[in-house]
Design a protein around this motif. Structure first.
Motif, short mmCIF file in Angstrom:
data_model
loop_
_atom_site.label_atom_id
_atom_site.label_comp_id
_atom_site.label_asym_id
_atom_site.label_seq_id
_atom_site.Cartn_x
_atom_site.Cartn_y
_atom_site.Cartn_z
N UNK A 268 0.83 -1.21 0.00
CA UNK A 268 0.00 0.00 0.00
C UNK A 268 0.86 1.26 0.00
N UNK A 269 1.55 1.55 -1.12
CA UNK A 269 2.25 2.84 -1.21
C UNK A 269 1.22 3.96 -1.32
N UNK A 270 1.45 5.05 -0.59
CA UNK A 270 0.49 6.14 -0.58
C UNK A 270 0.70 7.12 -1.74
N UNK A 271 1.87 7.05 -2.38
CA UNK A 271 2.21 8.01 -3.43
C UNK A 271 2.83 7.29 -4.62
N UNK A 272 2.75 7.93 -5.79
CA UNK A 272 3.57 7.51 -6.91
C UNK A 272 4.28 8.75 -7.47
#
Length: 308
Positions: A268-272
């Motif tokens: 679950x990365x919050x950013x790209x």
């Protein structure tokens, strides 16, 4: 405390010695403002995403320190000891969210401000305390002014490219009033940003990169709206931006109810990261609209001229 429908919707409510935030985890079922009386409570609210948006995160972190100082927290008799206390509180609160650069930048500016004040020959602990509180309170109005400038610059730049008729805009990320002190950063542009590297690569909420690719394919101008406090020229490119990873339960559970198969593995990365060459419209700041390759130099010139 609860808020009636007639009251204005805002992420932050502050007056000297008192700070409350709209708990965005409860939206849209509940509209509840909760007190933030300490830096620890601010850390919890930022980390748990009760408050969201890079500008609002920075404000809540700094304002929580102002609340503590107004209540008499920290050393009272020595300005140098108070400087140490403030530095320790700021170092703690910035650990809450690693990707959004605004909080770290404002904390560093505040530390620099305190260091300059302590060096004044006539400084007292009480005078230093008052000046710190006033400095932090000034961030609220500055943020609102920056938001209006970003909207005006973005709208002007977009409309100049449209010969006649209206425009249809898609916004992504938390860009409105709940992400800031009020008004919002991306009401006339496409996406917000939590950090902009020197190259012009930007980190924003997950899903931004896909929109940028789709916009490029369809020939639609893609803009990033970010205050200069989100720009981090110390980082060369997007690969150097620390990407926050959130707990997997944020994707598998809702209101305590599991919506996924038990034991499923979750990343679950919050950013790209959106590469600068996909930002075809420009990066909109409170100072104007710049091509990604122009931004670093433009901000350096602004800083040299005395701007923030």
């Amino acid at each position: 405390m609860s808020s009636g429908a007639a009251m204005s919707l805002e992420a932050i409510r502050y007056r000297r010695g008192s700070l409350a935030i709209l708990n965005q985890l409860l939206l849209p079922e509940q509209l509840r403002y909760e007190p933030v009386a300490s830096v620890e409570r601010a850390w919890e609210a930022i980390r748990a995403m009760e408050v969201r948006g890079a500008p609002a995160i920075a404000l809540v972190g700094c304002l929580s320190l102002a609340v503590e100082l107004a209540a008499g927290a920290g050393p009272t008799g020595d300005a140098a000891e108070l400087e140490t206390f403030v530095g320790e509180r700021l170092r703690f609160v910035v650990t809450a969210r690693p990707t959004a650069v605004n909080l770290g930048r404002e904390a560093q500016r505040l530390r620099d401000f305190v260091r300059r004040r302590v060096r004044s020959p006539d400084v007292t602990a009480q005078g230093l305390r008052e000046s710190i509180i006033e400095h932090i309170e000034g961030l609220l109005e500055k943020d609102r002014g920056d938001n209006r400038s970003i909207g005006a610059h973005g709208a002007r730049h977009i409309l100049q490219r449209v010969p006649e008729g209206g425009v249809t805009l898609l916004t992504h990320c938390n860009t409105g009033t709940l992400a800031t002190a009020g008004y919002g950063t991306a009401l006339a542009v496409v996406v917000g940003a939590d950090r902009v590297a020197a190259s012009g690569d930007t980190a924003n909420k997950i899903g931004t990169y896909q929109l940028a690719v789709a916009a490029r394919h369809h020939g639609i101008p893609f803009y990033v709206a970010a205050p200069s406090s989100s720009c981090d020229p110390a980082l060369p490119g997007g690969a150097d931006i620390p990407i926050e990873e959130r707990p997997g339960k944020e994707l598998t559970h809702l209101q305590g109810l599991c919506l996924a198969a038990p034991g499923i593995d979750v990343w679950n990365p919050a950013f790209d990261v959106t590469p600068h060459d996909l930002i075809t419209g420009g990066i909109v700041t409170e100072f104007g609209v710049f091509a990604p390759g122009e931004l670093r130099e433009a901000l350096a010139e602004r800083a040299a001229a005395g701007g923030q």
